[in-house]
Design an enzyme around this catalytic site. Structure first.
Site, mmCIF file in Angstrom:
data_model
loop_
_atom_site.group_PDB
_atom_site.id
_atom_site.type_symbol
_atom_site.label_atom_id
_atom_site.label_comp_id
_atom_site.label_asym_id
_atom_site.label_seq_id
_atom_site.Cartn_x
_atom_site.Cartn_y
_atom_site.Cartn_z
ATOM 1 N N ASP A 96 -0.697 3.712 25.202
ATOM 2 C CA ASP A 96 -0.776 5.043 26.190
ATOM 3 C C ASP A 96 -1.596 4.460 27.307
ATOM 4 O O ASP A 96 -2.341 3.339 27.366
ATOM 5 C CB ASP A 96 -1.533 6.135 25.280
ATOM 6 C CG ASP A 96 -0.813 7.306 25.880
ATOM 7 O OD1 ASP A 96 -0.424 7.443 27.175
ATOM 8 O OD2 ASP A 96 -0.859 8.431 25.417
HETATM 9 C C1 NOJ Z 1 -0.630 9.879 28.606
HETATM 10 C C2 NOJ Z 1 0.254 10.462 27.605
HETATM 11 O O1 NOJ Z 1 -0.498 10.677 26.222
HETATM 12 C C3 NOJ Z 1 1.528 9.944 27.367
HETATM 13 O O2 NOJ Z 1 2.324 10.812 26.300
HETATM 14 C C4 NOJ Z 1 2.244 9.722 28.452
HETATM 15 O O3 NOJ Z 1 3.350 9.136 28.195
HETATM 16 C C5 NOJ Z 1 1.533 8.794 29.389
HETATM 17 N N1 NOJ Z 1 0.393 9.315 29.598
HETATM 18 C C6 NOJ Z 1 2.208 8.420 30.729
HETATM 19 O O4 NOJ Z 1 2.357 9.443 31.494
#
Ligand code: NOJ
Length: 772
Positions: A299
């Site tokens: 993430d």
């Molecule tokens: C953080 C989020 O937790 C995740 O779900 C997302 O895909 C990424 N940011 C990218 O935006």
């Protein structure tokens, strides 16, 4: 030569591709990648290895680094473009303008040393331009076909604009509605969650990775994210192995079995070990036990977070430990420090091996090769326009919204409304005419002008024969703390909106007194759900409860439409009808009007237990029997221990009867499947949908098992008077579970109860025995 062919020629003459093709020795491989056939594993590997052989350690580290490209921040955009042009970025996220995607791809393919195309990822969670109902809504359809179709459309739009990879579906089981990301998943149940997981992966990816018009699917957040303590986003997770294997990991296993090409690691720690540095999760479970063959991405900033967690000693150590745990690509923190950038120095210092680095690079390159990016890297801007405007996509959005709504209460058949019998309607509520809220969170490319709000949908449905009045009634409150997703201006604007609602409440009440029926659209603004949007309350935000009670006090029939993802607490208020419409998407208003006026009958069912109040959470339907089971409903001094509405519950405009539950065999040997059937009859006078649900309960065994567990379901459309026999098969897997004492999956010789009906409280039962 047409311009398209020219582009193709250019792409094919890239040095990297030529080298790769020579190494693989197969020119036909190259045409396969764009001709609708999957490439063989050997060809893909040979092409990837031929590239790896030419790469420097810096290029390798770059290939497995993904950067945010925020076009609204010129400095950051320049930094990222410079990194990419220097072969220090293999993937970008958040670029969504097709022309920009194309421009960046031209740089990667034409200007970088090895001419390796970029892989563009994006949060395509519930649609790109055409916004589908939010994922929890689609789960409430109890129809995996809807999930598959919705994500097929999302994939088609994404691929057309040049996006190759969707960071979806979110497979986090959520049993605490304080957690705002409940909206992105399928609710509390691993069986429903697994069905929705597999359907979404199929929708995104098509029949293989590289299917034309499809994208790579990246299920997330591996694993356990939905169990954060206190329902606070990003907070720690403590789960027993039994809960992990039997509940939280199940949808991920289903997604891997469905062929997901990517997995995103989660932010938080699981039982003390950050998920992104968790070798047990990312390697032992995902790769070794399940045979996952795609690539793992962190993430955003989660590799660097190993430092934040107090797990890694330094940024460099964070990169090493993420890689060695099983991460293949780092999603670098926006505006922040990449941990994978330090991998070349770790390699030089002997902290990682070339083989470890190459494994990660190979998996990323393989994804690019399978997607056909070397053959067809660019965006056809005209085709993109046509795809985004395809009216068939809006039809899918409407159908999905219709099938997602859950009717919770309908006193005296208040719904459907009759257009002929009505002279006037008042539509009330802060969400009734908000295009932005109607489509929910996690959307960036929607066109608010083409979003049909509930007010607009009702107006279009009733035409000029019925007077439609409108009042927002109240405003929604601003956040008390500024979110990282809000700019200072947005936060200040929200605060400035805090006005005295009294005059508008009075106006709404006056309008209700003059109308034949009041339709209230209440709930949470989309900013109150999604990432970093936990709430410590399930109450209607702002003065909505007061508004609701004041309108009910007029004595006029009141229909409440809840626009929300949480099971909100309306404090015992008793509107004539209550329907959960979630955030219904681009075509939400049309779908809602079709439901209100009976063009379609609601058939959705709750994907979670709906608590009576927040003090009960978590309150999963699949709980264990404990001491003094007869008094289970008396556990609280002040409240019943039952849900207000149970998991699987939802009304229809028709009525249904379940009968004739047949368990094919009274006794089976371990490892043998058990067929079960039940008759469902439409006992009402309307064609309508019902969801037949099958639950089991294991009476005794190696471990104690939940009172009920969903193990089969089917959504049916039945004509009035029609009876259908629904057939389920309980497989040995359905009867097995992970036991803490054996640290393995077991199937016990035991007795099972079986229940069939239209909610988790189904009464119709049977049983069978499993013998040694
Ligand atoms: C953080 C989020 O937790 C995740 O779900 C997302 O895909 C990424 N940011 C990218 O935006």
């Amino acid at each position: 030569m047409t311009s398209k062919n020219k582009l193709r020629r250019k792409a094919l003459t890239g040095a990297a591709l030529a080298a790769a093709l020579t190494a693989s020795g197969t020119a036909s491989a190259q045409s396969k990648a764009t001709s609708g056939m999957p490439l063989s594993d050997e060809v893909v590997r040979a092409r990837a290895d031929a590239l790896i052989a030419q790469m420097t350690p810096e290029e390798k580290a770059g290939q497995i680094t993904q950067y945010f490209d925020f076009t609204d921040s010129p400095e950051e955009a320049k930094r990222v473009t410079d990194e990419m042009a220097a072969s220090r970025a293999g993937s970008l996220l958040f670029v969504h303008d097709p022309a920009e995607l194309d421009r960046l791809q031209h740089i990667a393919v034409e200007k970088t040393r090895l001419k390796i195309p970029l892989l563009f990822g994006y949060d395509v969670i519930h649609g790109l331009r055409t916004i589908m109902p939010v994922p929890i809504a689609v789960a409430a359809s109890w129809d995996p076909g809807v999930a598959q179709q919705a994500q097929t459309v999302a994939a088609r739009e994404a691929r057309a604009v040049g996006i190759h990879w969707a960071f979806a579906p979110n497979l986090d089981i959520a049993r605490d509605p304080r957690w705002g990301r409940l909206i992105e998943g399928a609710g509390e149940d691993p069986y429903l969650g697994s069905a929705m997981a597999a359907a979404q992966v199929r929708g995104f990816q098509g029949s293989y990775i590289g299917s034309p018009g499809h994208v790579i699917s990246g299920p997330k957040h591996f694993a356990g994210y939905g169990a954060s303590i206190g329902g606070r986003d990003y907070d720690e997770v403590n789960l027993s192995d039994s809960e992990l294997w039997n509940v939280y990991l199940k949808p991920f296993k289903a997604a891997v079995d469905a062929g997901a090409g990517n997995i995103m690691s989660a932010y938080m720690g699981v039982n003390g070990v950050p998920a992104t540095g968790n070798r047990w999760l990312l390697t032992d479970v995902l790769r070794k036990t399940w045979g996952f063959r795609g690539f793992v991405v962190t993430d955003a900033g989660a590799a660097h977070d190993l430092l934040t967690h107090g797990f890694a000693a330094s940024n460099e150590d964070a990169g090493v430990r993420a890689l060695q745990a099983g991460v293949d690509m780092e999603m670098a923190p926006p505006f922040g420090i990449s941990a994978f950038k330090t991998l070349p120095q770790s390699l030089a210092a002997g902290k990682i091996t070339t083989a470890q680095l190459d494994d990660a690079v190979r998996r990323v390159l393989e994804a690019k090769i399978r997607m056909g990016l070397f053959e067809k890297p660019y965006v056809d801007l005209q085709a993109a326009k046509r795809v985004l405007a395809d009216p068939a996509h809006r039809e899918v959005a409407r159908m999905a919204a219709e099938r997602s709504a859950v009717l919770l209460r309908n006193e005296g058949g208040a719904l459907p409304l009759s257009r002929r019998a009505l002279k006037s309607i008042v539509v009330i509520g802060p969400l009734a005419d908000s295009a932005r809220d109607t489509v929910g969170p996690w959307v960036f490319d929607q066109d608010d002008k083409e979003t049909v709000t509930v007010l607009a949908g009702i107006k279009a449905e009733v035409g000029s024969g019925v007077k439609v009045a409108y009042s927002p009634g109240v405003t929604l409150p601003a956040r008390v703390n500024k979110s990282i997703f809000q700019s200072d201006e947005q936060f200040a604007a929200g605060k400035a909106r805090n006005v005295d609602d009294t005059p508008e409440i009075q106006r709404a009440v006056a309008l209700a007194k003059d109308a034949d029926v009041a339709v209230l659209v209440l709930g949470e603004g989309q900013i109150m759900v999604g990432e970093n949007a936990s709430r410590s309350s399930l109450d209607l935000p702002g003065r909505q409860q007061e508004l609701l009670d004041a309108v009910i006090a007029t004595g006029k029939p009141v229909v409440v439409l809840l626009m929300s993802a949480r099971p909100l607490d309306i404090k015992g208020s008793k509107p004539a009808a209550l329907m959960d419409i979630w955030y219904p998407g681009t075509q939400g208003g049309t779908a809602v009007a079709n439901l209100l006026f009976g063009k379609v009958s609601p058939g959705g069912k709750l994907p979670y237990n709906w608590p009576r109040n927040i003090g009960q959470v978590p309150l999963p339907y699949a709980h264990l029997t404990t001491h003094q089971p007869k008094t289970v409903e008396e556990r609280y001094w002040n409240e019943s221990n039952t849900p207000l509405y149970p998991f699987g519950y939802g009304l229809s405009y028709s009525t249904f009867a379940f009968s004739n539950l047949k368990v094919d065999k009274a006794k089976v040997a371990r490892g043998v499947a058990v067929p079960v059937s039940v008759d469902v009859r439409n006992t009402g006078s309307r064609k309508a949908d019902e969801v037949a649900q099958l639950y089991i309960h294991q009476r005794y065994g190696t471990a104690a098992r939940p009172v009920r567990e969903l193990k089969g379901f089917e959504r049916l459309t039945l004509e009035p008077g029609e009876t259908r026999t629904v057939r389920f098969t309980l497989s040995p897997d359905d009867l097995s579970y992970w036991a803490a004492s054996t640290r393995s999956f077991v199937q016990d010789a035991t007795t099972f109860d079986v229940y069939a009906g239209n909610s988790s409280t189904a009464a119709l039962g049977g049983s069978f025995e499993v013998a040694d």
